[in-house]
Design an enzyme around this catalytic site. Structure first.
Site, PDB file in Angstrom:
ATOM      1  CB  SER A 120      -0.857   0.042   1.191  1.00 30.27           C
ATOM      2  OG  SER A 120      -1.643  -1.009   1.292  1.00 30.27           O
ATOM      3  CG  HIS A 141      -1.623  -0.002  -4.348  1.00 28.63           C
ATOM      4  ND1 HIS A 141      -2.242   1.343  -4.024  1.00 28.63           N
ATOM      5  CD2 HIS A 141      -2.089  -0.708  -3.355  1.00 28.63           C
ATOM      6  CE1 HIS A 141      -2.793   1.328  -3.005  1.00 28.63           C
ATOM      7  NE2 HIS A 141      -2.865   0.008  -2.332  1.00 28.63           N
ATOM      8  CG  ASN A 192      -3.379   3.948   0.137  1.00 34.21           C
ATOM      9  OD1 ASN A 192      -4.687   3.969   0.402  1.00 34.21           O
ATOM     10  ND2 ASN A 192      -2.979   2.866   0.068  1.00 34.21           N
TER      11      ASN A 192
HETATM   12  N1  LIG Z   1      -5.647  -4.648   3.479  1.00 36.14           N
HETATM   13  C1  LIG Z   1      -5.961  -3.581   2.717  1.00 36.14           C
HETATM   14  O1  LIG Z   1      -6.911  -2.932   2.506  1.00 36.14           O
HETATM   15  C2  LIG Z   1      -4.839  -3.531   1.545  1.00 36.14           C
HETATM   16  C3  LIG Z   1      -5.079  -2.935   0.495  1.00 36.14           C
HETATM   17  C4  LIG Z   1      -4.163  -2.730  -0.710  1.00 36.14           C
HETATM   18  C5  LIG Z   1      -2.884  -3.005  -0.479  1.00 36.14           C
HETATM   19  N2  LIG Z   1      -2.566  -3.973   0.669  1.00 36.14           N
HETATM   20  C6  LIG Z   1      -1.378  -4.537   0.937  1.00 36.14           C
HETATM   21  O2  LIG Z   1      -1.589  -6.096   0.487  1.00 36.14           O
HETATM   22  C7  LIG Z   1      -0.525  -6.562   1.468  1.00 36.14           C
HETATM   23  C8  LIG Z   1      -1.203  -7.445   2.061  1.00 36.14           C
HETATM   24  O3  LIG Z   1      -2.034  -7.031   2.996  1.00 36.14           O
HETATM   25  P1  LIG Z   1      -3.240  -7.899   3.489  1.00 36.14           P
HETATM   26  O4  LIG Z   1      -4.146  -6.885   4.025  1.00 36.14           O
HETATM   27  O5  LIG Z   1      -3.895  -8.851   2.553  1.00 36.14           O
HETATM   28  O6  LIG Z   1      -2.392  -8.642   4.746  1.00 36.14           O
HETATM   29  P2  LIG Z   1      -3.053  -9.845   5.513  1.00 36.14           P
HETATM   30  O7  LIG Z   1      -2.294  -9.741   6.864  1.00 36.14           O
HETATM   31  O8  LIG Z   1      -4.567 -10.081   5.487  1.00 36.14           O
HETATM   32  O9  LIG Z   1      -2.297 -11.170   4.655  1.00 36.14           O
HETATM   33  C9  LIG Z   1      -1.136 -11.359   4.545  1.00 36.14           C
HETATM   34  C10 LIG Z   1      -0.817 -12.883   4.485  1.00 36.14           C
HETATM   35  O10 LIG Z   1       0.650 -12.909   4.119  1.00 36.14           O
HETATM   36  C11 LIG Z   1       0.948 -14.332   4.712  1.00 36.14           C
HETATM   37  N3  LIG Z   1       2.329 -14.372   4.844  1.00 36.14           N
HETATM   38  C12 LIG Z   1       3.251 -13.938   5.758  1.00 36.14           C
HETATM   39  N4  LIG Z   1       4.291 -13.959   5.586  1.00 36.14           N
HETATM   40  C13 LIG Z   1       4.384 -14.547   4.455  1.00 36.14           C
HETATM   41  C14 LIG Z   1       5.673 -15.328   3.579  1.00 36.14           C
HETATM   42  N5  LIG Z   1       6.776 -15.266   3.869  1.00 36.14           N
HETATM   43  N6  LIG Z   1       5.303 -15.984   2.449  1.00 36.14           N
HETATM   44  C15 LIG Z   1       3.928 -16.200   1.957  1.00 36.14           C
HETATM   45  N7  LIG Z   1       2.759 -15.635   2.718  1.00 36.14           N
HETATM   46  C16 LIG Z   1       3.106 -14.857   3.930  1.00 36.14           C
HETATM   47  C17 LIG Z   1       0.001 -14.287   5.975  1.00 36.14           C
HETATM   48  O11 LIG Z   1      -0.052 -15.783   6.238  1.00 36.14           O
HETATM   49  C18 LIG Z   1      -1.328 -13.787   5.437  1.00 36.14           C
HETATM   50  O12 LIG Z   1      -2.213 -14.647   4.923  1.00 36.14           O
HETATM   51  C19 LIG Z   1       0.200  -5.383   2.056  1.00 36.14           C
HETATM   52  O13 LIG Z   1       1.324  -5.128   1.521  1.00 36.14           O
HETATM   53  C20 LIG Z   1      -0.534  -4.389   2.260  1.00 36.14           C
HETATM   54  O14 LIG Z   1      -0.045  -3.058   2.454  1.00 36.14           O
HETATM   55  C21 LIG Z   1      -3.557  -4.096   1.662  1.00 36.14           C
END
Ligand SMILES: NC(=O)c1ccc[n+]([C@@H]2O[C@H](COP(=O)([O-])OP(=O)(O)OC[C@H]3O[C@@H](n4cnc5c(N)ncnc54)[C@H](O)[C@@H]3O)[C@@H](O)[C@H]2O)c1
Length: 290
Positions: A120, A141, A192
């Site tokens: 993000s 993104h 963002n």
């Molecule tokens: N949630 C949002 O609103 C949003 C929106 C856009 C972008 N993002 C970005 O997306 C990314 C993920 O966010 P999210 O909200 O899905 O997080 P989340 O915590 O829901 O999921 C993260 C996942 O990554 C897994 N994980 C951790 N270490 C790992 C590894 N070494 N290898 C493989 N999997 C691994 C975890 O088990 C978990 O299932 C972040 O970089 C975040 O900034 C999030």
């Protein structure tokens, strides 16, 4: 470059939906996570969503079968990314972890594979040097929830080749998304940065005791015509996600003003992470689907 096989690393809130977008677009898709539980939850959630789409006649039963036929889930990074043309990394928002993942991907992916991060806020130049092919690295993104939100910001760093950026833009179009190319890196990108400015000000007003959070949300909805207030949105995307994003941003800028606010720290420490835990700023029925 022609993309046939896509790997999505991390099956959390973002990863599982990005993987489904990819499968629906006809790509052979591998969703990888270190946690079996995350993969099982991903499978369950995707079946729920797509079944609802069938009920609403947004999807045919054939398209459902086809999509799941293209989607493979695994805990093995080698199996997921070993033959990928494009990898979309969607692990937790921690720079060290992302660098570790990219370094492994560099070893196991084919030389031509594009490595994109769904971060993000983190610009890909902070990650690209963990690989031996920075020209293949960029930001891709998506927004939450990825199966609903149309926009994707594709960010080109100085290290990113034109071909890499074009490949990612083409994949977004194939997924039916509106992709917008940012020509220069900036932490938080466009959407963002604007959102953070609103959330920061909303938190400042709340912590300063100027108005309750419900009333701040009400003013933003009624006066500015936003569909959802800043506190409602923080609850929806997850207060822990917001916390990590701000912590990362603070580490990049060093500006104490960019630190996660006291309220956010307290909520995250108390495990009140928003809709997903049933309580954040607001309290939810645990069965409410986000
Ligand atoms: N949630 C949002 O609103 C949003 C929106 C856009 C972008 N993002 C970005 O997306 C990314 C993920 O966010 P999210 O909200 O899905 O997080 P989340 O915590 O829901 O999921 C993260 C996942 O990554 C897994 N994980 C951790 N270490 C790992 C590894 N070494 N290898 C493989 N999997 C691994 C975890 O088990 C978990 O299932 C972040 O970089 C975040 O900034 C999030």
């Amino acid at each position: 470059m022609t993309v046939k096989r896509i790997a999505v690393v991390g099956a959390g809130a973002m990863g599982h939906q990005i993987a489904m977008l990819s499968a629906l677009a006809g790509y052979e898709t591998y969703l990888q996570d270190i946690s079996e539980d995350s993969l099982e939850a991903a499978d369950r959630k995707l079946k729920d969503i797509l079944n609802r789409w069938i009920e609403k006649e947004k999807l045919t039963a054939e398209a459902y079968e086809e999509a799941f036929h293209h989607l493979h889930m695994t805990t093995s990074l080698e199996e997921a990314a070993g033959q990928a043309d494009l990898v979309v990394e969607a692990v937790v928002e921690k720079l060290d972890l992302k660098r570790e993942v990219f370094s492994k991907l560099d070893e196991i992916t084919p030389r031509h594979a594009v490595l994109a991060t769904n971060s993000s806020t983190i610009v890909s130049s902070l990650i690209a040097d963990a690989t031996t092919k920075p020209e293949k690295v960029c930001n891709m993104h998506f927004f939450f929830p990825a199966l609903v939100m149309d926009c994707v910001e594709v960010v080109k760093g100085e290290h990113t080749s034109d071909e890499t950026a074009q490949t990612v833009m083409d994949v977004c179009h194939q997924m039916g998304r509106t992709a917008i190319l940012l020509h220069k890196e900036i932490s938080g990108f466009v959407a963002n940065r604007i959102l953070f400015a609103i959330q920061k000000e909303a938190m400042h007003l709340y912590e300063g005791g100027y108005a309750d959070f419900e009333d701040i949300d009400k003013i933003v909805r009624n006066a500015l015509n936003h569909p959802i207030g800043p506190f409602e949105l923080m609850d929806l995307s997850g207060l822990d996600v917001g916390y990590y994003v701000m912590e990362q941003h603070y580490q990049e800028t060093g500006d104490p003003d960019d630190r996660p606010s006291q309220t956010l720290v307290e909520k995250v420490e108390a495990g009140e992470l928003g809709r997903k835990t049933g309580k954040g700023f607001y309290t939810y029925d645990r069965k409410v689907k986000s």
